[in-house]
Design an enzyme around this catalytic site. Structure first.
Site, PDB file in Angstrom:
ATOM      1  N   ASP A 125      55.619  30.007  62.741  1.00 37.93           N
ATOM      2  CA  ASP A 125      55.370  28.630  62.332  1.00 37.93           C
ATOM      3  C   ASP A 125      56.402  27.699  62.963  1.00 37.93           C
ATOM      4  OD1 ASP A 125      54.603  26.324  61.081  1.00 37.93           O
ATOM      5  OD2 ASP A 125      55.411  26.863  59.116  1.00 37.93           O
ATOM      6  N   CYS A 155      46.465  15.670  63.866  1.00 37.83           N
ATOM      7  CA  CYS A 155      46.195  14.696  62.808  1.00 37.83           C
ATOM      8  C   CYS A 155      46.589  13.305  63.310  1.00 37.83           C
ATOM      9  CB  CYS A 155      46.965  15.043  61.536  1.00 37.83           C
ATOM     10  SG  CYS A 155      46.678  13.910  60.174  1.00 37.83           S
ATOM     11  N   HIS A 239      35.656  33.916  28.410  1.00 39.57           N
ATOM     12  CA  HIS A 239      34.493  33.675  27.552  1.00 39.57           C
ATOM     13  C   HIS A 239      34.910  33.755  26.085  1.00 39.57           C
ATOM     14  CE1 HIS A 239      34.228  37.949  26.457  1.00 39.57           C
ATOM     15  NE2 HIS A 239      34.411  38.238  27.739  1.00 39.57           N
ATOM     16  N   GLU A 343      32.357  40.758  35.010  1.00 37.58           N
ATOM     17  CA  GLU A 343      33.448  41.641  34.596  1.00 37.58           C
ATOM     18  C   GLU A 343      33.337  42.995  35.298  1.00 37.58           C
ATOM     19  OE1 GLU A 343      35.119  43.425  30.345  1.00 37.58           O
ATOM     20  OE2 GLU A 343      34.007  41.542  30.390  1.00 37.58           O
ATOM     21  N   TYR A 354      37.754  52.485  24.160  1.00 38.26           N
ATOM     22  CA  TYR A 354      38.728  53.305  24.894  1.00 38.26           C
ATOM     23  C   TYR A 354      38.967  54.634  24.182  1.00 38.26           C
ATOM     24  CZ  TYR A 354      39.742  49.418  27.998  1.00 38.26           C
ATOM     25  OH  TYR A 354      39.631  48.415  28.936  1.00 38.26           O
TER      26      TYR A 354
END
Length: 407
Positions: A125, A155, A239, A343, A354
């Site tokens: 850069d 620009c 949600h 999901e 689980y």
């Protein structure tokens, strides 16, 4: 009947490290599959901004080891940060030698980085204003035999967004900016065909792509063509509570509980009063002026996210003007359901708790505990799979101008 009875030679999906989708694995690569991006352009044209965005995109979404080498950082490290304007005078041989020293230090560390196993992309850069400097960079990097892509930012608009100019009028800021970069303009050589593979970006609106081939260069080109510098915000909302949340089950496609519906009603108020509202403060009186602004609404395809967005109003905003001058009638928060936002799919474990997974599939449960990031459920997905399918959503976010509410 066990699976061995009807499928004696199953297609086994590997777990652990190999669960990562092949497309996002860095892996062992040859030098010709590595990419060096060289930024070029006058000061304050967006080079560092674009370099940072490219690096984050490649690091996170493509899982490619990427690093930026900012020549300005090396210059400040060697000679300090408060340098006089004469330091950037190209006729001053003493200062030019110091600037070349900073560039060579950055190149040295870039070469060391790109020589490491597994590394894929490095970005240099700097302004790199002169063709002589760019030729020196190409010659120095030639020892790596990597692909090199030049990205030139141009620009010429009089809108200054640099924080140094936030309290200045546009004309005053632009005049100050012009004085500071005059030293570069006097010697600037635009990128052309002799610079090899390159992309020219004009005001973040027009793009010229020259002789750019290969998977990584094309990924970078596609990404930067979706970038823009306009400020915008996006909101992420979980949600509302679902029936499966209440019972501790994972996945599924259940609806909301009463608590979830109350959350949805409150989210609708927030969407109308915050997400879809523009607030401007009068410079003299200090009073706030609130007016509706166009906003987007994205949900997954699952019932619980659609029901969470069900109370959000879809008013019509007439004659919304795009930044390209087109005028349209805008439907506020028009719902867009996207499979990419669904999901994680738990496969054979979908709809189980689980505790039930631990009892029915103890080996799978143990594998997931060892590495949740790359673990893939049998006939399901891993979090790395989700990262891959979210990539198109990220590109949409990058090119969108309006605020987005994502449920």
């Amino acid at each position: 009947m066990s699976s061995n009875d009807y499928n004696p030679t199953p297609h086994v999906i590997p777990e652990g490290q190999n669960a990562t989708p092949l497309e996002v694995v860095g892996g062992d690569v040859t030098s010709t599959e590595k990419l060096i991006i060289v930024m070029t352009g006058l000061p304050a044209t967006g080079k560092t901004h674009i370099a940072n965005r490219i690096s984050r995109y490649l690091n996170f979404f493509l899982d490619l080891d990427t690093k930026i080498f900012n020549v300005g950082d090396y210059r400040r490290r060697l000679f300090g940060s408060n340098l006089p304007a004469e330091f950037f005078d190209h006729t001053n041989k003493e200062y030019m030698a110091k600037r070349e020293e900073a560039c060579d230090m950055a190149l040295k560390e870039l070469i060391e980085f790109m020589s490491m196993d597994g590394v894929r992309v490095g970005l240099l850069d700097s302004t790199n204003a002169q063709k002589q400097r760019r030729d020196h960079i190409r010659e120095t990097l030639g020892v790596l035999k990597c692909k090199i892509l030049m990205i030139e930012t141009i620009c010429d608009k009089k809108e200054m967004t640099h924080p140094y100019y936030k309290d200045m009028a546009d004309d005053e800021a632009f005049a100050d900016f012009e004085r500071k970069r005059k030293n570069y303009e006097d010697v600037y050589n635009p990128v052309d065909e002799k610079d090899g593979s390159h992309v020219k970006i004009f005001n973040h609106q027009t793009f010229v792509v020259h002789n750019t081939r290969g998977y990584l260069p094309q990924k970078v080109v596609h990404f930067i063509m979706n970038l823009h510098t306009m400020p915008r915000v996006f909101y992420l909302s979980r949600h509302g509570q679902s029936e499966y949340n209440l019972s501790g089950k994972i996945g599924g496609d259940s609806g909301l509980t009463e608590a979830g519906r109350e959350f949805a009603r409150r989210l609708a108020v927030f969407a109308q009063n915050t997400v879809g509202m523009s607030i401007e403060r009068d410079s003299e009186s200090g009073e706030e002026k609130r007016s509706p602004c166009p906003a987007r609404l994205w949900t997954s395809t699952l019932r619980r996210t659609k029901e969470t967005a069900q109370y959000i109003k879809h008013n019509l905003i007439k004659f919304h003007k795009w930044d390209n001058g087109d005028e349209v009638e805008w439907i506020q928060f028009q719902p867009r359901a996207r499979r990419n936002l669904d999901e994680l799919y738990a496969g054979v474990c979908d709809g189980l708790t689980y505790k039930e997974i631990e009892e029915k599939f103890p080996e799978e449960f143990a594998r997931r505990q060892e590495d949740k990031l790359t673990y893939r459920y049998p006939r399901g997905e891993s979090y790395m799979d989700i990262t891959l399918r979210l990539e198109p959503v990220v590109l949409d976010i990058e090119r969108t101008r309006e605020p987005i509410l994502i449920v």
